[in-house]
Enzyme design. Structure first.
Site, short mmCIF file in Angstrom:
data_model
loop_
_atom_site.label_atom_id
_atom_site.label_comp_id
_atom_site.label_asym_id
_atom_site.label_seq_id
_atom_site.Cartn_x
_atom_site.Cartn_y
_atom_site.Cartn_z
N LYS A 125 -0.35 1.07 10.83
CA LYS A 125 -1.93 1.82 10.22
C LYS A 125 -2.18 1.66 12.05
O LYS A 125 -1.60 0.29 12.49
CB LYS A 125 -2.89 1.20 9.87
N HIS B 88 5.22 5.35 -1.64
CA HIS B 88 5.52 6.46 -0.69
C HIS B 88 6.45 6.85 -0.20
O HIS B 88 7.77 7.74 -0.38
CB HIS B 88 4.46 6.73 -0.10
N ASP C 3 0.67 -1.90 -0.09
CA ASP C 3 -0.24 0.09 0.13
C ASP C 3 1.07 1.13 -0.19
O ASP C 3 0.66 1.94 -0.79
CB ASP C 3 -0.84 -0.25 0.93
C1 BG6 Z 1 -2.76 5.80 0.68
C2 BG6 Z 1 -2.76 4.73 1.15
O1 BG6 Z 1 -1.56 6.10 -0.41
O2 BG6 Z 1 -1.66 6.68 1.53
C3 BG6 Z 1 -3.62 4.79 2.46
O3 BG6 Z 1 -3.81 4.22 0.53
C4 BG6 Z 1 -2.67 5.55 3.25
O4 BG6 Z 1 -4.14 3.64 3.25
C5 BG6 Z 1 -2.75 7.16 2.75
O5 BG6 Z 1 -4.19 6.80 4.61
C6 BG6 Z 1 -2.15 8.55 2.74
O6 BG6 Z 1 -2.27 9.18 2.48
P1 BG6 Z 1 -1.66 10.98 3.47
O7 BG6 Z 1 -1.10 12.01 2.24
O8 BG6 Z 1 -2.44 10.88 4.68
O9 BG6 Z 1 -0.77 10.86 4.57
#
Ligand code: BG6
EC number: 1.1.1.49
Length: 519
Positions: free
Chosen positions: A371, A273, A268
């Site tokens: 999480k 990221h 994920d």
């Molecule tokens: C997404 C994931 O890419 O990024 C999610 O699929 C996650 O699981 C989200 O919660 C978090 O994004 P941000 O911008 O709130 O850090």
């Protein structure tokens, strides 16, 4: 103020693109004539992020006056049903104030086309709608297709766009496709997906979203590293002991079982990221920030990156169990609605990567995400080696740790440096202190939301912040061995919600005499 004046006003400070060639830096970033079709417009992402971002762009005067927005989906909606749906999404999610005149202008260009993703007649009707909108709204044949649908539907949508002729732009016009993750489940499936998309759209017309690259603080990594003389001399294995990249979330997965079960934390967010953050931290300086140069440097560093073995010692994974998240007692993953009670999906993942280059050899990069952790924070910490010699008595340095540079991606966006300082007094006692830079204190300008930035970039054909097919496949190549090992070795360890992950993650670092930062 006229639309153009408004745009000039709001673009000069907020929208200068640091990734542009300096010579055209002062040009306002306003999209030319164009329109957008969103597939999957009734989904969560469109409702919470895309539609509000499009309104915000319109409100800032950055979209062309007649911008047509077409939703495609299975609902039996009229134009006014669609308008009402978008209006609710905008009112709930937009960051800029609601202005009736902006809304009415945007609503004028809205259309909804009903159909399945494999429906010839519906796609023909979509094609006819675009031609009509080219005339009535002045889109000039320039269209972006936003695929906010699960990858299982990519094939049908791409095939239909090709069959109906929409994938091919008329002369002097463009067609682009914007694609959301997940980009495959491993390197092989990512490769198949890329082949599929590239069989319809040339790579230069494909914009893969990694919304972390749209974050201001992530782009600031490049400003920090390449606009300053201060950091670069220290940015290597001579001075840096290790790097920790953390993306911690306090939310659970209630309501997201359909997407998350069987995917897990590593696929994920680490594959995309966190590995992108690593690439920006570790890459060499690009010649400039054009897409080709920037992507070339990222690709070079990704090719040199691999996971450190043995995985039993260098990785950890966990699954949250019930526990106290602040003052609230929350369920464990396997009690969340929609999750298999035997689910082995990890909600916490940590791994150790190494980069085989002169700059980074011997410096472990520890990546972790989870999480239901203690709090929401994303940061990159560069932890320095101890000074080679310290002319202080042992006792005088008991409160001093290693020097650290922390780039705080969110929240409290900014940067922190931690170093030893003399404690006031007649002795020579050294203790750690923090020097803190905070975006909100240093700047009055507002940061655009990541999706605003990325949608506008795609409409402007500025591809620097979009990972290429090669980057995506290389990221999977780095992660696949760890995922394969996990698939064949038991289950994730449990950790109570509200803590900092499983004990195995602490042991993973303790083996090397290190500890995770408590952000
Ligand atoms: C997404 C994931 O890419 O990024 C999610 O699929 C996650 O699981 C989200 O919660 C978090 O994004 P941000 O911008 O709130 O850090």
């Amino acid at each position: 103020m006229s639309n153009q004046e408004e745009a000039q006003f709001s673009t000069t400070t907020i929208w200068d693109n640091p990734l542009r060639n300096p010579s055209d830096k002062r040009l306002p970033r306003i999209a030319g004539p164009c329109g957008m079709v969103i597939f999957g417009v009734t989904g969560d992402l469109a409702r919470k992020k895309l539609l509000p971002a499009i309104y915000d762009l319109a409100n800032r005067g950055l979209l062309p006056a007649g911008f047509p927005l077409v939703g495609y989906g299975r609902r039996d909606w009229s134009k006014s049903d669609f308008e009402e749906y978008v209006l609710t999404a905008v009112k709930a999610g937009a960051r800029t104030e609601f202005r009736e005149n902006v809304w009415l202008r945007l609503a004028e260009g809205m259309h909804f086309v009903k159909g399945n993703f494999d429906d010839d007649a519906a796609f023909d009707s979509l094609a006819a709608t675009l031609t009509e909108l080219d005339e009535s709204q002045g889109a000039a044949g320039n269209w972006a297709f936003y695929l906010s649908v699960p990858p299982d539907f990519f094939s049908d949508v791409c095939h239909q766009l090709q069959r109906s002729g929409m994938a091919t732009a008329p002369e002097h016009a463009w067609r682009r496709v914007i694609v959301e993750k997940p980009f495959g489940h491993n390197q092989e499936t990512a490769h198949q997906l890329n082949n599929l998309i590239n069989s319809v759209f040339p790579e230069k017309s494909v914009f893969r979203i990694d919304h972390y690259l749209g974050k201001e603080t992530v782009q600031n990594i490049m400003a920090l590293r390449f606009a300053n003389q201060l950091f670069d001399p220290l940015w290597n294995s001579h001075y840096i002991d290790h790097v920790q990249i953390t993306m911690a979330e306090d939310i659970g997965l209630g309501g997201r079982a359909g997407y998350y079960d069987g995917i897990g934390a590593a696929r994920d967010v680490i594959q995309n990221h966190l590995i992108q953050l690593l690439a920006l931290i570790a890459m060499e300086e690009p010649i400039d920030f054009t897409p080709a140069e920037l992507q070339a440097e990222k690709i070079k560093v990704l090719r040199a990156t691999s996971p450190v073995k043995p995985f039993a010692k260098t990785t950890a994974r966990g699954q949250y169990a019930a526990g106290w998240q602040g003052s609230e007692y929350v369920k464990g993953l396997r009690e969340e609605e929609g999750f298999d009670p035997d689910s082995a999906t990890e909600t916490y993942a940590a791994c150790t990567l190494e980069i085989n280059s002169r700059r980074w050899a011997g410096v472990p990069f520890y990546l972790r995400t989870g999480k239901r952790l203690g709090r929401r924070v994303t940061e990159i910490a560069l932890v320095f080696k101890d000074a080679p010699h310290q002319p202080f008595s042992e006792g005088s340095r008991h409160a001093q740790g290693q020097n650290v540079v922390v780039i705080r991606v969110q929240p409290d966006e900014g940067m922190l440096m931690r170093f030893g300082s003399k404690v006031p007094g007649s002795g020579m006692e050294v203790r750690d202190v923090n020097m803190d830079f905070s975006y909100t204190e240093a700047f009055t300008e507002e940061s655009p939301e990541a999706y605003e930035r990325l949608i506008l970039d795609a409409l402007l054909d500025e591809a620097s912040l979009f990972p290429t097919n090669e980057e995506v496949e290389l990221s999977w190549k780095i992660l696949d061995p760890v995922l394969e090992y996990w698939a064949n070795h038991g289950r994730p360890d449990e950790y109570p919600a509200g803590t900092w992950g499983p004990e195995s993650a602490d042991r993973m670092l303790a083996r090397f005499g290190r500890t995770w930062r408590r952000p």
